[in-house]
Design a protein around this motif. Structure first.
Motif, mmCIF file in Angstrom:
data_model
loop_
_atom_site.group_PDB
_atom_site.id
_atom_site.type_symbol
_atom_site.label_atom_id
_atom_site.label_comp_id
_atom_site.label_asym_id
_atom_site.label_seq_id
_atom_site.Cartn_x
_atom_site.Cartn_y
_atom_site.Cartn_z
ATOM 1 N N GLY A 82 0.850 -1.190 0.000
ATOM 2 C CA GLY A 82 0.000 0.000 0.000
ATOM 3 C C GLY A 82 0.883 1.235 0.000
ATOM 4 N N LEU A 83 0.496 2.247 0.775
ATOM 5 C CA LEU A 83 1.301 3.458 0.933
ATOM 6 C C LEU A 83 2.175 3.326 2.172
ATOM 7 C CD1 LEU A 83 -1.227 6.332 0.095
ATOM 8 C CD2 LEU A 83 0.701 5.543 -1.279
ATOM 9 N N ALA A 84 3.483 3.434 2.006
ATOM 10 C CA ALA A 84 4.415 3.169 3.106
ATOM 11 C C ALA A 84 4.493 4.302 4.119
ATOM 12 C CB ALA A 84 5.803 2.892 2.538
ATOM 13 N N LYS A 85 4.100 5.509 3.762
ATOM 14 C CA LYS A 85 4.155 6.667 4.667
ATOM 15 C C LYS A 85 5.562 6.910 5.205
ATOM 16 C CE LYS A 85 1.131 5.038 7.561
ATOM 17 N NZ LYS A 85 0.244 4.953 8.744
ATOM 18 N N GLY A 86 6.565 6.628 4.401
ATOM 19 C CA GLY A 86 7.938 6.863 4.829
ATOM 20 C C GLY A 86 8.556 5.735 5.628
ATOM 21 N N ALA A 87 7.842 4.628 5.790
ATOM 22 C CA ALA A 87 8.339 3.520 6.613
ATOM 23 C C ALA A 87 9.363 2.683 5.853
ATOM 24 C CB ALA A 87 7.176 2.630 7.049
ATOM 25 N N THR A 88 10.183 1.971 6.621
ATOM 26 C CA THR A 88 11.072 0.948 6.076
ATOM 27 C C THR A 88 10.644 -0.397 6.636
ATOM 28 O OG1 THR A 88 12.645 1.265 7.879
ATOM 29 C CG2 THR A 88 12.993 2.565 5.874
ATOM 30 N N PHE A 89 11.030 -1.497 5.954
ATOM 31 C CA PHE A 89 10.441 -2.800 6.262
ATOM 32 C C PHE A 89 11.456 -3.865 6.662
ATOM 33 C CE2 PHE A 89 7.589 -0.428 3.587
ATOM 34 C CZ PHE A 89 6.355 -0.628 4.190
ATOM 35 N N ASP A 90 12.724 -3.514 6.779
ATOM 36 C CA ASP A 90 13.743 -4.511 7.101
ATOM 37 C C ASP A 90 13.508 -5.148 8.463
ATOM 38 O OD1 ASP A 90 16.174 -4.378 4.983
ATOM 39 O OD2 ASP A 90 15.206 -2.429 5.157
ATOM 40 N N GLU A 91 13.231 -4.343 9.463
ATOM 41 C CA GLU A 91 13.029 -4.883 10.814
ATOM 42 C C GLU A 91 11.797 -5.790 10.851
ATOM 43 O OE1 GLU A 91 12.208 -3.277 15.374
ATOM 44 O OE2 GLU A 91 13.024 -1.911 13.864
ATOM 45 N N LEU A 92 10.727 -5.365 10.202
ATOM 46 C CA LEU A 92 9.510 -6.163 10.165
ATOM 47 C C LEU A 92 9.761 -7.514 9.510
ATOM 48 C CD1 LEU A 92 6.439 -6.700 10.214
ATOM 49 C CD2 LEU A 92 6.270 -5.349 8.112
ATOM 50 N N VAL A 93 10.389 -7.519 8.345
ATOM 51 C CA VAL A 93 10.608 -8.769 7.613
ATOM 52 C C VAL A 93 11.570 -9.681 8.371
ATOM 53 C CG1 VAL A 93 11.568 -9.764 5.510
ATOM 54 C CG2 VAL A 93 10.032 -7.786 5.370
ATOM 55 N N ALA A 94 12.631 -9.111 8.910
ATOM 56 C CA ALA A 94 13.603 -9.927 9.647
ATOM 57 C C ALA A 94 12.952 -10.606 10.850
ATOM 58 C CB ALA A 94 14.776 -9.055 10.092
ATOM 59 N N ALA A 95 12.072 -9.874 11.556
ATOM 60 C CA ALA A 95 11.425 -10.434 12.738
ATOM 61 C C ALA A 95 10.369 -11.471 12.390
ATOM 62 C CB ALA A 95 10.793 -9.304 13.552
ATOM 63 N N SER A 96 9.782 -11.354 11.193
ATOM 64 C CA SER A 96 8.628 -12.186 10.840
ATOM 65 C C SER A 96 8.944 -13.299 9.864
ATOM 66 C CB SER A 96 7.530 -11.289 10.239
ATOM 67 O OG SER A 96 7.226 -10.202 11.086
ATOM 68 N N ALA A 97 10.178 -13.361 9.359
ATOM 69 C CA ALA A 97 10.511 -14.293 8.273
ATOM 70 C C ALA A 97 10.180 -15.736 8.622
ATOM 71 C CB ALA A 97 11.994 -14.161 7.919
ATOM 72 N N LYS A 98 10.386 -16.126 9.861
ATOM 73 C CA LYS A 98 10.177 -17.524 10.245
ATOM 74 C C LYS A 98 8.712 -17.934 10.170
ATOM 75 C CE LYS A 98 10.049 -16.493 15.249
ATOM 76 N NZ LYS A 98 10.351 -15.047 15.143
ATOM 77 N N HIS A 99 7.800 -16.955 10.126
ATOM 78 C CA HIS A 99 6.370 -17.260 10.060
ATOM 79 C C HIS A 99 5.849 -17.321 8.625
ATOM 80 C CE1 HIS A 99 5.784 -16.729 14.395
ATOM 81 N NE2 HIS A 99 6.545 -15.651 14.308
ATOM 82 N N LEU A 100 6.666 -16.936 7.645
ATOM 83 C CA LEU A 100 6.165 -16.725 6.285
ATOM 84 C C LEU A 100 6.328 -17.966 5.409
ATOM 85 C CD1 LEU A 100 7.588 -13.141 5.610
ATOM 86 C CD2 LEU A 100 5.302 -13.765 6.433
ATOM 87 N N ARG A 101 5.205 -18.467 4.878
ATOM 88 C CA ARG A 101 5.276 -19.489 3.844
ATOM 89 C C ARG A 101 5.411 -18.816 2.478
ATOM 90 N NH1 ARG A 101 4.370 -24.644 3.342
ATOM 91 N NH2 ARG A 101 3.356 -24.823 5.377
ATOM 92 N N ALA A 102 4.691 -17.696 2.285
ATOM 93 C CA ALA A 102 4.739 -16.980 1.018
ATOM 94 C C ALA A 102 4.189 -15.576 1.249
ATOM 95 C CB ALA A 102 3.924 -17.696 -0.056
ATOM 96 N N VAL A 103 4.419 -14.692 0.255
ATOM 97 C CA VAL A 103 3.962 -13.308 0.353
ATOM 98 C C VAL A 103 3.344 -12.899 -0.977
ATOM 99 C CG1 VAL A 103 4.633 -10.917 0.787
ATOM 100 C CG2 VAL A 103 5.807 -12.779 1.997
ATOM 101 N N VAL A 104 2.223 -12.195 -0.895
ATOM 102 C CA VAL A 104 1.594 -11.581 -2.066
ATOM 103 C C VAL A 104 1.593 -10.074 -1.853
ATOM 104 C CG1 VAL A 104 -0.461 -11.436 -3.517
ATOM 105 C CG2 VAL A 104 0.132 -13.606 -2.388
ATOM 106 N N LEU A 105 2.187 -9.334 -2.795
ATOM 107 C CA LEU A 105 2.355 -7.891 -2.642
ATOM 108 C C LEU A 105 1.421 -7.131 -3.576
ATOM 109 C CD1 LEU A 105 6.246 -7.672 -2.435
ATOM 110 C CD2 LEU A 105 4.599 -7.561 -0.552
ATOM 111 N N ILE A 106 0.805 -6.080 -3.027
ATOM 112 C CA ILE A 106 -0.049 -5.184 -3.798
ATOM 113 C C ILE A 106 0.313 -3.749 -3.423
ATOM 114 C CG2 ILE A 106 -1.987 -6.807 -3.981
ATOM 115 C CD1 ILE A 106 -3.327 -5.375 -1.661
ATOM 116 N N GLY A 107 -0.166 -2.797 -4.195
ATOM 117 C CA GLY A 107 -0.066 -1.408 -3.785
ATOM 118 C C GLY A 107 1.127 -0.651 -4.321
#
Length: 478
Positions: free
Chosen positions: A375-400
């Motif tokens: 979607g709209l990131a509003k100036g955010a970065t996503f490295d910390e989120l992805v690094a913390a959550s990677a072990k839970h992810l089977r797959a990702v679908v991206l939109i926006g």
């Protein structure tokens, strides 16, 4: 309506004959303009927009004798002695720069409501934080109601504080949600007790820096009378308590998902317990509720419940009311809302997760996830989120619009996770996203809409985005 002079603990302000400019229409601007006009002020409303909705709203105000200037929110009207602004207007706007140069004070709608309170007004239990505010305030109201108190959930939750403060109904106590925007413009606010749930980068385009954002959140503690409630797991919230200028005797009260220490609420063997508002808190604890009484019992929602319980207990609510209130509470739509189960896969709508902090809490609640994000990131970065959550992810679908930022973070921190990048920002993209997620998921997985982004690139708001997700899931069931 009266003399127009207000004396409710803040410096009196006689509105009679004063030239007041209201910045913005909408949920807070219109009640502000009407309240000021009723107290004898000469009111001019300025608004950036000049669309059909704005013209309709302007016509209603002009019928009362209020001046409205549409399409011109930058110029300070001549003779202005006070500005009352709606929350979304950024401090750097030319209107406020002109006000500063002219020595004109700026209040928000919350400041105005605070100053218009009557002498016997209900105390405020106030909540802010990057995420969880609305849920916590609604939990708090449910607990207060279970204790037999007359209350309402108000403020940034969508219910105008002005309407409540000036209405005919009387209350024993108000559960008040406050955004960082509202707190920025509320210098006189003094709550009975207040909580900062968490702090993570958000709205930095509005505040200018994380430091400024945190400072505005911290304003909620100023002048607290009984309790400053903070998150033990988020040191930044405790730091704000340490820096706060409060009334003598006000206590710092922590909440934690672990075993609580003295002056804390926490969790022991599946039980929410209180070691803050009990006799001999060094040795004793009061059972409040079971974790299973919290819906849904995701970790971040249990934290919300503990914060709500802390504020209620600070107001003297008995333990049984905490349990009864939590049992009666039902979360709003689009907040980790279970939509359906299809072929052993759960579909969950957390469209309200509009920033990385909220999305991380949502992703932590499930073991194996096909994540729909973007979607709209509003100036955010996503490295910390992805690094913390990677072990839970089977797959990702991206939109926006800003999905590439998430894709790049996934490449750095979860390169083994399959990613489907949908190069489209039309509302119909959601059906394709859910269809792709269904293809990628296996029994036992959760397909989770937790976008970590705002919705306005594709949808009117997060509600419409969540509705689109639920509709798409419904089409898969057909």
């Amino acid at each position: 309506m009266g003399s127009g002079k207000v004396t409710t603990g803040s410096a009196p302000f006689d509105f009679q004959g004063k030239h007041v400019t209201v910045a913005g229409l909408g949920v807070s601007g219109i009640p502000a303009a009407k309240a000021l006009h009723a107290r004898g002020a000469i009111v001019t409303v300025v608004n950036d927009g000049d669309d059909a909705r704005s013209r309709e709203q302007a016509a209603g105000l002009e019928a009362l004798g209020i001046t409205v200037r549409l399409g011109d929110g930058a110029t300070l009207p001549e003779g202005t002695e006070l500005i009352v602004t709606t929350p979304g207007w950024q401090p750097g706007k030319p209107l406020f720069q002109a006000a500063a140069e002219a020595g004109v004070p700026v209040w928000g709608d919350v400041e105005l409501a605070w100053r218009l309170r009557g002498p016997d007004a209900a105390p405020w239990l106030a909540v802010t934080g990057t995420n969880g505010k609305t849920t916590t305030v609604r939990m708090l109201a449910a607990i207060l109601e279970a204790a037999g108190l007359r209350t309402a959930a108000v403020g940034n939750i969508g219910v105008s504080l002005l309407d409540v403060v000036l209405g005919e109904e009387t209350y024993d106590v108000l559960a008040v949600e406050l955004s960082s925007y509202q707190l920025h413009w509320a210098p006189s606010l003094r709550a009975h007790s207040a909580a900062v749930l968490n702090l993570a980068p958000d709205h930095l385009d509005w505040h200018g820096s994380m430091e400024a954002y945190a400072a505005d959140k911290g304003r909620i503690y100023a002048g607290n009378q009984v309790a400053c409630v903070y998150n033990v797991a988020d040191k930044a919230t405790e730091d704000l308590v340490r820096e706060a200028d409060v009334e003598e005797g006000c206590r710092a009260i922590g909440f934690t998902l672990g075993t609580p220490g003295p002056s804390q609420l926490g969790v022991v063997d599946g039980i929410l317990v209180d070691r803050a508002f009990v006799e001999n808190r060094q040795k004793n604890a009061q059972e409040l509720a079971e974790v299973s009484d919290v819906r849904p019992p995701a970790p971040h929602n249990i934290a919300n419940a503990l914060a709500a319980a802390a504020l209620a207990r600070a107001f003297g609510v008995p333990a049984q009311a905490v349990r009864d209130g939590l049992r009666s509470f039902r979360p709003d739509a689009h907040r980790i809302e279970h939509v359906a189960d299809l072929d052993g896969v759960a579909y969950v709508d957390d469209s309200k997760a509009t920033n990385t902090h909220a999305a991380q809490a949502s992703l932590a609640a499930y073991e194996s996830i096909v994540w729909i994000a973007g979607g709209l990131a509003k100036g955010a970065t996503f490295d910390e989120l992805v690094a913390a959550s990677a072990k839970h992810l089977r797959a990702v679908v991206l939109i926006g619009a800003d999905r590439a930022l998430i894709r790049e973070a996934l490449a750095r921190h979860a390169p083994e996770v399959p990613v489907v990048d949908l190069d489209r920002t039309d509302t119909g993209a959601m059906l394709q996203a859910v269809t792709e997620a269904k293809r990628l998921a296996v029994a036992g997985d959760t397909v989770l809409l937790a976008p970590a982004c705002a919705s306005m690139d594709m949808f009117t708001n997060y509600n419409q985005r969540g509705d689109a997700f639920a509709t798409a899931v419904g089409e898969l069931r057909a």
